[in-house]
Design a protein around this motif. Structure first.
Motif, mmCIF file in Angstrom:
data_model
loop_
_atom_site.group_PDB
_atom_site.id
_atom_site.type_symbol
_atom_site.label_atom_id
_atom_site.label_comp_id
_atom_site.label_asym_id
_atom_site.label_seq_id
_atom_site.Cartn_x
_atom_site.Cartn_y
_atom_site.Cartn_z
ATOM 1 N N ILE A 74 -4.970 -41.712 10.504
ATOM 2 C CA ILE A 74 -4.682 -40.370 9.999
ATOM 3 C C ILE A 74 -5.936 -39.693 9.455
ATOM 4 O O ILE A 74 -6.142 -38.491 9.647
ATOM 5 N N SER A 75 -6.806 -40.455 8.795
ATOM 6 C CA SER A 75 -8.017 -39.844 8.243
ATOM 7 C C SER A 75 -8.976 -39.410 9.346
ATOM 8 O O SER A 75 -9.766 -38.483 9.158
ATOM 9 N N CYS A 76 -8.900 -40.057 10.504
ATOM 10 C CA CYS A 76 -9.784 -39.702 11.619
ATOM 11 C C CYS A 76 -9.293 -38.463 12.361
ATOM 12 O O CYS A 76 -10.098 -37.705 12.909
ATOM 13 N N LEU A 77 -7.981 -38.262 12.396
ATOM 14 C CA LEU A 77 -7.412 -37.135 13.136
ATOM 15 C C LEU A 77 -7.124 -35.930 12.251
ATOM 16 O O LEU A 77 -6.738 -34.874 12.755
ATOM 17 N N TYR A 78 -7.313 -36.075 10.951
ATOM 18 C CA TYR A 78 -6.976 -35.009 10.003
ATOM 19 C C TYR A 78 -7.714 -33.719 10.360
ATOM 20 O O TYR A 78 -8.937 -33.686 10.458
ATOM 21 N N ASP A 79 -6.956 -32.646 10.566
ATOM 22 C CA ASP A 79 -7.481 -31.307 10.849
ATOM 23 C C ASP A 79 -8.206 -31.187 12.190
ATOM 24 O O ASP A 79 -8.857 -30.175 12.444
ATOM 25 N N ALA A 80 -8.121 -32.192 13.049
ATOM 26 C CA ALA A 80 -8.746 -32.065 14.373
ATOM 27 C C ALA A 80 -7.866 -31.203 15.272
ATOM 28 O O ALA A 80 -6.640 -31.276 15.221
ATOM 29 N N ASP A 81 -8.493 -30.375 16.094
ATOM 30 C CA ASP A 81 -7.754 -29.555 17.051
ATOM 31 C C ASP A 81 -7.527 -30.295 18.360
ATOM 32 O O ASP A 81 -6.537 -30.065 19.049
ATOM 33 N N ALA A 82 -8.463 -31.156 18.714
ATOM 34 C CA ALA A 82 -8.340 -31.961 19.926
ATOM 35 C C ALA A 82 -9.007 -33.301 19.653
ATOM 36 O O ALA A 82 -10.003 -33.375 18.930
ATOM 37 N N ALA A 83 -8.446 -34.360 20.225
ATOM 38 C CA ALA A 83 -8.980 -35.689 19.937
ATOM 39 C C ALA A 83 -8.764 -36.623 21.114
ATOM 40 O O ALA A 83 -7.867 -36.434 21.937
ATOM 41 N N VAL A 84 -9.619 -37.646 21.155
ATOM 42 C CA VAL A 84 -9.517 -38.715 22.141
ATOM 43 C C VAL A 84 -9.356 -40.024 21.388
ATOM 44 O O VAL A 84 -10.064 -40.274 20.406
ATOM 45 N N ILE A 85 -8.420 -40.844 21.831
ATOM 46 C CA ILE A 85 -8.257 -42.197 21.309
ATOM 47 C C ILE A 85 -8.524 -43.157 22.458
ATOM 48 O O ILE A 85 -7.949 -43.011 23.541
ATOM 49 N N VAL A 86 -9.396 -44.125 22.242
ATOM 50 C CA VAL A 86 -9.755 -45.047 23.326
ATOM 51 C C VAL A 86 -9.779 -46.479 22.815
ATOM 52 O O VAL A 86 -10.258 -46.747 21.712
ATOM 53 N N GLN A 87 -9.228 -47.380 23.611
ATOM 54 C CA GLN A 87 -9.237 -48.788 23.246
ATOM 55 C C GLN A 87 -8.954 -49.639 24.480
ATOM 56 O O GLN A 87 -8.501 -49.142 25.511
ATOM 57 N N ALA A 88 -9.245 -50.923 24.360
ATOM 58 C CA ALA A 88 -8.876 -51.874 25.403
ATOM 59 C C ALA A 88 -7.417 -52.251 25.205
ATOM 60 O O ALA A 88 -7.001 -52.588 24.099
ATOM 61 N N ALA A 89 -6.627 -52.165 26.271
ATOM 62 C CA ALA A 89 -5.211 -52.512 26.178
ATOM 63 C C ALA A 89 -4.664 -52.770 27.572
ATOM 64 O O ALA A 89 -5.060 -52.111 28.535
ATOM 65 N N GLU A 90 -3.760 -53.738 27.669
ATOM 66 C CA GLU A 90 -3.115 -54.033 28.941
ATOM 67 C C GLU A 90 -2.055 -52.978 29.234
ATOM 68 O O GLU A 90 -1.222 -52.681 28.385
ATOM 69 N N ARG A 138 -3.513 -30.711 18.411
ATOM 70 C CA ARG A 138 -2.731 -29.985 19.412
ATOM 71 C C ARG A 138 -2.954 -30.539 20.810
ATOM 72 O O ARG A 138 -2.080 -30.475 21.665
ATOM 73 N N LYS A 139 -4.137 -31.084 21.052
ATOM 74 C CA LYS A 139 -4.434 -31.702 22.340
ATOM 75 C C LYS A 139 -4.929 -33.122 22.085
ATOM 76 O O LYS A 139 -5.819 -33.339 21.264
ATOM 77 N N LEU A 140 -4.333 -34.055 22.795
ATOM 78 C CA LEU A 140 -4.643 -35.461 22.555
ATOM 79 C C LEU A 140 -4.754 -36.192 23.886
ATOM 80 O O LEU A 140 -3.874 -36.074 24.746
ATOM 81 N N LEU A 141 -5.833 -36.923 24.052
ATOM 82 C CA LEU A 141 -6.045 -37.750 25.238
ATOM 83 C C LEU A 141 -6.157 -39.197 24.793
ATOM 84 O O LEU A 141 -6.950 -39.520 23.903
ATOM 85 N N ILE A 142 -5.358 -40.069 25.395
ATOM 86 C CA ILE A 142 -5.383 -41.491 25.061
ATOM 87 C C ILE A 142 -5.896 -42.251 26.274
ATOM 88 O O ILE A 142 -5.349 -42.121 27.377
ATOM 89 N N LEU A 143 -6.956 -43.022 26.074
ATOM 90 C CA LEU A 143 -7.578 -43.786 27.151
ATOM 91 C C LEU A 143 -7.400 -45.277 26.891
ATOM 92 O O LEU A 143 -7.829 -45.786 25.847
ATOM 93 N N PHE A 144 -6.770 -45.956 27.827
ATOM 94 C CA PHE A 144 -6.642 -47.411 27.771
ATOM 95 C C PHE A 144 -7.533 -48.013 28.853
ATOM 96 O O PHE A 144 -7.445 -47.631 30.023
#
Length: 203
Positions: A74-90, A138-144
């Motif tokens: 939550i502290s990383c995304l606070y007040d962001a308009d667009a964000a990317v989350i990336v991690q290793a995941a099956e 408002r815009k979110l991209l999740i990369l696995f």
């Protein structure tokens, strides 16, 4: 093959902006990379952050590393308009495959994951709590990035397939950031080789 799906779902409050050098304003952008650099392919999120930093994005793109506790998201995304989350995941792919998901598609994937514990379900729960507080971008991209089963907990450094996956994830994240207002120094050419100097890793 990687598919890129963007979320255009409205969310309150209104967009926040930061001042630019020319007096105009820019949207707040964030990238959150999950991963432990000492666990082989599981450090993929950190490697993407290092590469984006080397790619020359401006300071208005916040690059945040989280080892694994989704509660700090939550502290990383606070007040962001667009964000990317990336991690290793099956996610039912081959090692090195990159899955690019918007929020609805990611939630569908998480709901179908019946493993215990489940990284996608834990992340989906964290995003739901952030959404309840009206702090989800408002815009979110999740990369696995699919890890290699034999490269988990093997010390620093990704496997060959994940090295290629990291570069693909960097391209996807960079394109997403640029479409949402980020810019790079004029004339900057993307690096052909990224590095994590403090780990002695190149990819």
């Amino acid at each position: 093959m990687t598919r890129l799906l963007e979320s255009s779902r409205p969310v309150a409050p209104g967009p926040s902006v930061v001042p630019a050098c020319d007096g105009t304003t820019r949207p707040r952008l964030a990238v959150v990379g999950f991963g432990n650099a000492l666990r082989g392919d599981r450090g993929a999120g950190l490697y993407v952050l290092e590469a984006l930093d080397q790619a020359g994005f401006g300071s208005h793109v916040a690059l945040n590393h989280i080892v694994g506790d989704y509660r700090t998201l939550i502290s990383c995304l606070y007040d962001a308009d667009a964000a990317v989350i990336v991690q290793a995941a099956e996610a039912c792919g081959r090692p090195g495959d990159v899955h690019a998901l918007d929020l609805p598609r990611f939630r569908t994937l998480a709901a179908m994951d019946h493993r215990v514990p489940s990284q996608p379900r834990a992340l989906a729960e964290a995003l739901t709590w952030i959404e309840v507080g009206h702090r989800l971008p408002r815009k979110l991209l999740i990369l696995f990035i699919e890890p290699a089963p034999t490269c988990d907990g093997q010390g620093p450094g990704p496997s060959g397939p994940v090295r290629r996956g990291v570069r693909r994830a960097v391209d996807l994240a960079a394109n997403f950031l640029e479409r949402n207002g980020a810019d790079r120094p004029a004339g900057h050419v993307p690096d052909r080789l990224y590095a994590v100097p403090w780990l002695g890793i190149r990819f």
